[in-house]
Design a protein around this motif. Structure first.
Motif, PDB file in Angstrom:
ATOM      1  N   VAL A 120       0.843  -1.197   0.000  1.00 20.54           N
ATOM      2  CA  VAL A 120       0.000   0.000   0.000  1.00 20.54           C
ATOM      3  C   VAL A 120       0.877   1.245   0.000  1.00 20.54           C
ATOM      4  O   VAL A 120       0.631   2.199  -0.740  1.00 20.54           O
ATOM      5  CB  VAL A 120      -0.933   0.025   1.225  1.00 20.54           C
ATOM      6  N   ALA A 123       2.434   1.862  -3.264  1.00 16.28           N
ATOM      7  CA  ALA A 123       1.455   2.503  -4.155  1.00 16.28           C
ATOM      8  C   ALA A 123       1.410   4.001  -3.883  1.00 16.28           C
ATOM      9  O   ALA A 123       1.273   4.808  -4.813  1.00 16.28           O
ATOM     10  CB  ALA A 123       0.079   1.890  -3.968  1.00 16.28           C
ATOM     11  N   VAL A 143      -4.535  12.478   0.822  1.00 20.28           N
ATOM     12  CA  VAL A 143      -5.793  11.727   0.871  1.00 20.28           C
ATOM     13  C   VAL A 143      -5.499  10.230   0.846  1.00 20.28           C
ATOM     14  O   VAL A 143      -6.039   9.460   1.649  1.00 20.28           O
ATOM     15  CB  VAL A 143      -6.702  12.123  -0.319  1.00 20.28           C
ATOM     16  N   TYR A 144      -4.601   9.809  -0.048  1.00 20.05           N
ATOM     17  CA  TYR A 144      -4.298   8.378  -0.141  1.00 20.05           C
ATOM     18  C   TYR A 144      -3.607   7.889   1.122  1.00 20.05           C
ATOM     19  O   TYR A 144      -3.849   6.773   1.581  1.00 20.05           O
ATOM     20  CB  TYR A 144      -3.434   8.079  -1.368  1.00 20.05           C
ATOM     21  N   ILE A 146      -4.069   8.905   4.202  1.00 24.08           N
ATOM     22  CA  ILE A 146      -5.084   8.674   5.235  1.00 24.08           C
ATOM     23  C   ILE A 146      -5.849   7.394   4.941  1.00 24.08           C
ATOM     24  O   ILE A 146      -6.052   6.543   5.817  1.00 24.08           O
ATOM     25  CB  ILE A 146      -6.034   9.879   5.313  1.00 24.08           C
ATOM     26  N   PHE A 147      -6.212   7.231   3.677  1.00 27.20           N
ATOM     27  CA  PHE A 147      -6.947   6.035   3.270  1.00 27.20           C
ATOM     28  C   PHE A 147      -6.110   4.784   3.526  1.00 27.20           C
ATOM     29  O   PHE A 147      -6.599   3.778   4.033  1.00 27.20           O
ATOM     30  CB  PHE A 147      -7.275   6.168   1.789  1.00 27.20           C
ATOM     31  N   ALA A 148      -4.829   4.861   3.183  1.00 24.86           N
ATOM     32  CA  ALA A 148      -3.937   3.714   3.330  1.00 24.86           C
ATOM     33  C   ALA A 148      -3.771   3.340   4.795  1.00 24.86           C
ATOM     34  O   ALA A 148      -3.815   2.168   5.166  1.00 24.86           O
ATOM     35  CB  ALA A 148      -2.579   4.032   2.720  1.00 24.86           C
ATOM     36  N   VAL A 150      -5.830   3.870   7.259  1.00 25.92           N
ATOM     37  CA  VAL A 150      -7.057   3.265   7.772  1.00 25.92           C
ATOM     38  C   VAL A 150      -7.218   1.851   7.241  1.00 25.92           C
ATOM     39  O   VAL A 150      -7.635   0.944   7.964  1.00 25.92           O
ATOM     40  CB  VAL A 150      -8.270   4.146   7.417  1.00 25.92           C
ATOM     41  N   ALA A 151      -6.839   1.634   5.974  1.00 29.36           N
ATOM     42  CA  ALA A 151      -6.970   0.293   5.405  1.00 29.36           C
ATOM     43  C   ALA A 151      -5.942  -0.660   5.999  1.00 29.36           C
ATOM     44  O   ALA A 151      -6.131  -1.868   6.001  1.00 29.36           O
ATOM     45  CB  ALA A 151      -6.804   0.340   3.892  1.00 29.36           C
TER      46      ALA A 151
END
Lengths: 222, 216
Positions: A120, A123, A143-144, A146-148, A150-151
């Motif tokens: 991740v 990426a 943004v990515y 934060i998303f990463a 959390v994932a």
């Protein structure tokens, strides 16, 4: 940056953990035997990785709230450091697994989760590389990020705890608490964690300073 | 407003029939290829679930990837002036959820026709398909927004989404295995709850972060 005491502290703690980790007595357990010392070197890598990604995540949120190039630089530097510790964590784990499980890659849920979470963040760097505009690069990658992060939480913290695993501390295998009958191991383990986290912060701060100097040089070049 | 946006998506889709029929044919071809690759015979349950979810993964990534890529530059600015970004993301996620579950069900039917149907607990499996479609829709919509803003969208979309999707996919595969084995439903409750909570998490994050992507 004038305060350097924590850098000395990091070096002292790391030297202590190297010496203590290799020489202090450890509980003797079947199968694991002396490889239990891997705990002093392998587990702190994950603690540090999560701390680094956490700081990166925090700065990504700060960036989105109030866009500022500095925060983006900080976020990237910590993601970089976290990635390095993640790779070291996987490598040290593979050395241990080779002796205890019989093969370096055993398809254990924890190994897979860690490998995926590192993917991740790869990426994340691919994303940064493919955007030209600096401001857009900073915002989209925040943004990515934060998303990463959390994932990554279900991958590292939740799924491995649900599936049966050969990893110590999972699926009925004895974990840290059971190995450590008289808290002797904690005396080395916690200082090691703090030492590595401080070292990670040090590495990241050097990268931030390098980046800032580069930018100043670029501005002067114009 | 959200309903109007969903209607707009459906209208657009009906006008560009080539896209949705292209996706259906993509799905059909993939299923047919797996059928032929396995030598025209019934596959065992483990390979079935692996093939099924891989096929769905590729189809849904392609489906959702087009949700922003299709839009023209001018349209963006127009929407920006009349609706809030939160409404856009909710509408897109709802619409993509609808599309993904449609394609997943179509995929299931195709798999049943070509590669047999080993599912013992159909009801639970359908719930899993719906939950996974929702998870795919809510996470991929945000990522396709990011990929659309960056230039080389198609490769980037795959690179960004696959690692994040894996945790969802692993849970779905696990529940599918339980469905195939026909285990009691209570065995899968843990996984279902975790899948549902990952859904909530991802949807909430998409909702919070989308305005920042849209701003540019």
């Amino acid at each position: 940056m004038n305060n350097t005491w924590w850098k000395y502290l990091s070096i002292i703690l790391l030297f202590y953990s190297f010496i203590g980790g290799l020489l202090f007595s450890v509980p003797r357990l079947p199968i694991v035997n002396e490889t239990i010392r891997g705990l002093y070197f392998h587990v702190p890598m994950w603690f540090t990785m999560v701390a680094m990604f956490g700081i990166s995540f925090y700065n990504a949120i700060r960036y989105l709230r109030k866009p500022n190039g500095c925060l983006d630089t900080i976020s990237v530097a910590y993601a970089n450091a976290g990635l390095a510790f993640g790779i070291l964590g996987i490598l040290t784990g593979m050395v241990w697994a080779n002796y205890t499980w019989g093969s370096p890659w055993h398809g254990d849920p924890k190994q897979n989760g860690a490998a995926i979470s590192i993917l991740v963040y790869f990426a994340y760097f691919v994303l940064r590389g493919s955007i030209e505009n600096e401001e857009q690069k900073a915002r989209l990658s925040a943004v990515y990020n934060i998303f990463a992060f959390v994932a990554m939480i279900p991958l590292i913290f939740i799924i491995p705890r649900m599936t049966s695993s050969m990893h110590p501390g999972n699926g009925g295998n004895p974990g840290f608490n059971m190995y450590d009958l008289d808290s002797r191991m904690r005396l080395v383990f916690y200082p090691a964690c703090i030492g590595w986290i401080l070292l990670g912060i040090w590495i990241a701060s050097l990268r931030i300073r390098m980046k800032n100097v580069e930018e100043i040089l670029l501005d002067n070049g114009k | 407003m959200i309903i109007a946006l969903i209607k707009k998506e459906i209208n657009l889709e009906i006008r560009r029939k080539a896209v949705i029929s292209g996706l259906l044919i993509y799905l059909g071809c993939t299923v047919f290829i797996s059928y032929m690759a396995f030598g025209f015979r019934v596959v065992d349950a483990t390979s079935w679930s692996a093939l099924f979810w891989i096929t769905l993964l590729f189809t849904t990534v392609n489906t959702v990837a087009k949700s922003f890529i299709g839009e023209k530059k001018g349209e963006d600015i127009y929407f920006y002036s009349i609706v809030r970004p939160e409404e856009v993301i909710i509408a897109k996620v709802c619409y993509n959820f609808f599309l993904c579950s449609l394609l997943s069900l179509a995929g299931f039917v195709l798999f049943t026709v070509f590669l047999s149907n080993p599912i013992a607990d159909l009801f639970l499996f359908l719930i899993t398909i719906l939950l996974t479609s929702l998870a795919f829709a809510s996470s991929l919509t945000l990522l396709s927004g990011i990929a659309a803003k960056a230039n080389n969208s198609n490769i980037l979309m795959a690179v960004l989404s696959f690692p994040i999707i894996i945790s969802i996919l692993l849970l779905s595969i696990k529940i599918t295995k339980n469905c195939i084995d026909g285990l009691a439903r209570s065995v899968s409750y843990d996984e279902l709850i975790i899948l549902a909570s990952i859904n909530c998490l991802v949807a909430a994050i998409s909702y919070l972060l989308f305005p920042y992507i849209w701003r540019s």
